[in-house]
Write an enzyme that holds these catalytic residues in place. Structure first.
Site, mmCIF file in Angstrom:
data_model
loop_
_atom_site.group_PDB
_atom_site.id
_atom_site.type_symbol
_atom_site.label_atom_id
_atom_site.label_comp_id
_atom_site.label_asym_id
_atom_site.label_seq_id
_atom_site.Cartn_x
_atom_site.Cartn_y
_atom_site.Cartn_z
ATOM 1 N N THR A 135 -7.642 -5.772 -1.734
ATOM 2 C CA THR A 135 -7.135 -4.841 -2.751
ATOM 3 C C THR A 135 -6.027 -5.448 -3.606
ATOM 4 O O THR A 135 -5.872 -5.067 -4.761
ATOM 5 C CB THR A 135 -6.638 -3.534 -2.113
ATOM 6 O OG1 THR A 135 -5.640 -3.836 -1.146
ATOM 7 C CG2 THR A 135 -7.775 -2.769 -1.466
ATOM 8 N N CYS A 136 -5.243 -6.364 -3.059
ATOM 9 C CA CYS A 136 -4.163 -6.977 -3.844
ATOM 10 C C CYS A 136 -4.712 -7.802 -5.007
ATOM 11 O O CYS A 136 -4.026 -8.009 -5.999
ATOM 12 C CB CYS A 136 -3.295 -7.868 -2.968
ATOM 13 S SG CYS A 136 -2.335 -6.957 -1.763
#
Length: 168
Positions: A135-136
């Protein structure tokens, strides 16, 4: 008693004034109050929260591929899967790969480096693997699935059952 019944609705109208004032002050640190008057509430919501309807074509516009060809069969399976998803599942997909449920508007700097699709490698049969997300980095590691059906099953299972970490 007539005055008391009229006062109650007025009090209800005013009860959130302090919070709204703080919201207005925050917005005016970013956008001139004169410009705010030019925006509709929908445009302002889109700019602040993102687009409510997940547009697969917009997502596709900002995709980047790493260690995988855009013409790879599994990439085609992924896009077909995404095109066939409901809005609820598309929001789950975004949450899985990015930790958000809305896309930024087209041209927004929030797209940064875009949505990244990477070839997922590991031992064994890729048809048994679930996709992995980071997700980063707004990244999906996609196994080399052998069919559309397997891709759809694995992606849907991952987004519906592994949303909190984005890792399957």
């Amino acid at each position: 008693t007539g005055v008391q019944t009229c006062a109650l609705p007025i009090l209800r109208l005013e009860e959130s004034r302090p919070q709204l004032e703080q919201l207005r002050l925050g917005l005016t640190t970013v956008v001139s109050p004169d410009c705010l008057a030019l925006w509709t509430w929908r445009h302002l919501e889109e700019r602040v929260c993102g687009i409510a309807v997940v547009d697969v074509q917009l997502l596709r516009k900002y995709v980047r591929y790493d260690l995988i060809s855009p013409e790879a069969p599994e990439v085609g399976y992924l896009w077909t899967t995404l095109q066939g998803m409901t809005q609820a599942d598309l929001r789950l997909f975004l949450h899985f790969v990015w930790g958000r449920s809305r896309l930024p508007p087209d041209g927004s700097p929030k797209w940064a480096e875009g949505f990244k699709v990477v070839h997922q490698t590991s031992g064994g049969d890729p048809d048994t693997w679930l996709p992995t997300a980071h997700t980063c980095f707004f990244q999906l590691d996609l196994p080399a699935y052998s069919s559309q059906q397997i891709c759809q099953e694995r992606v849907l299972f991952a987004i519906r059952n592994c949303p909190s970490l984005g890792i399957a």
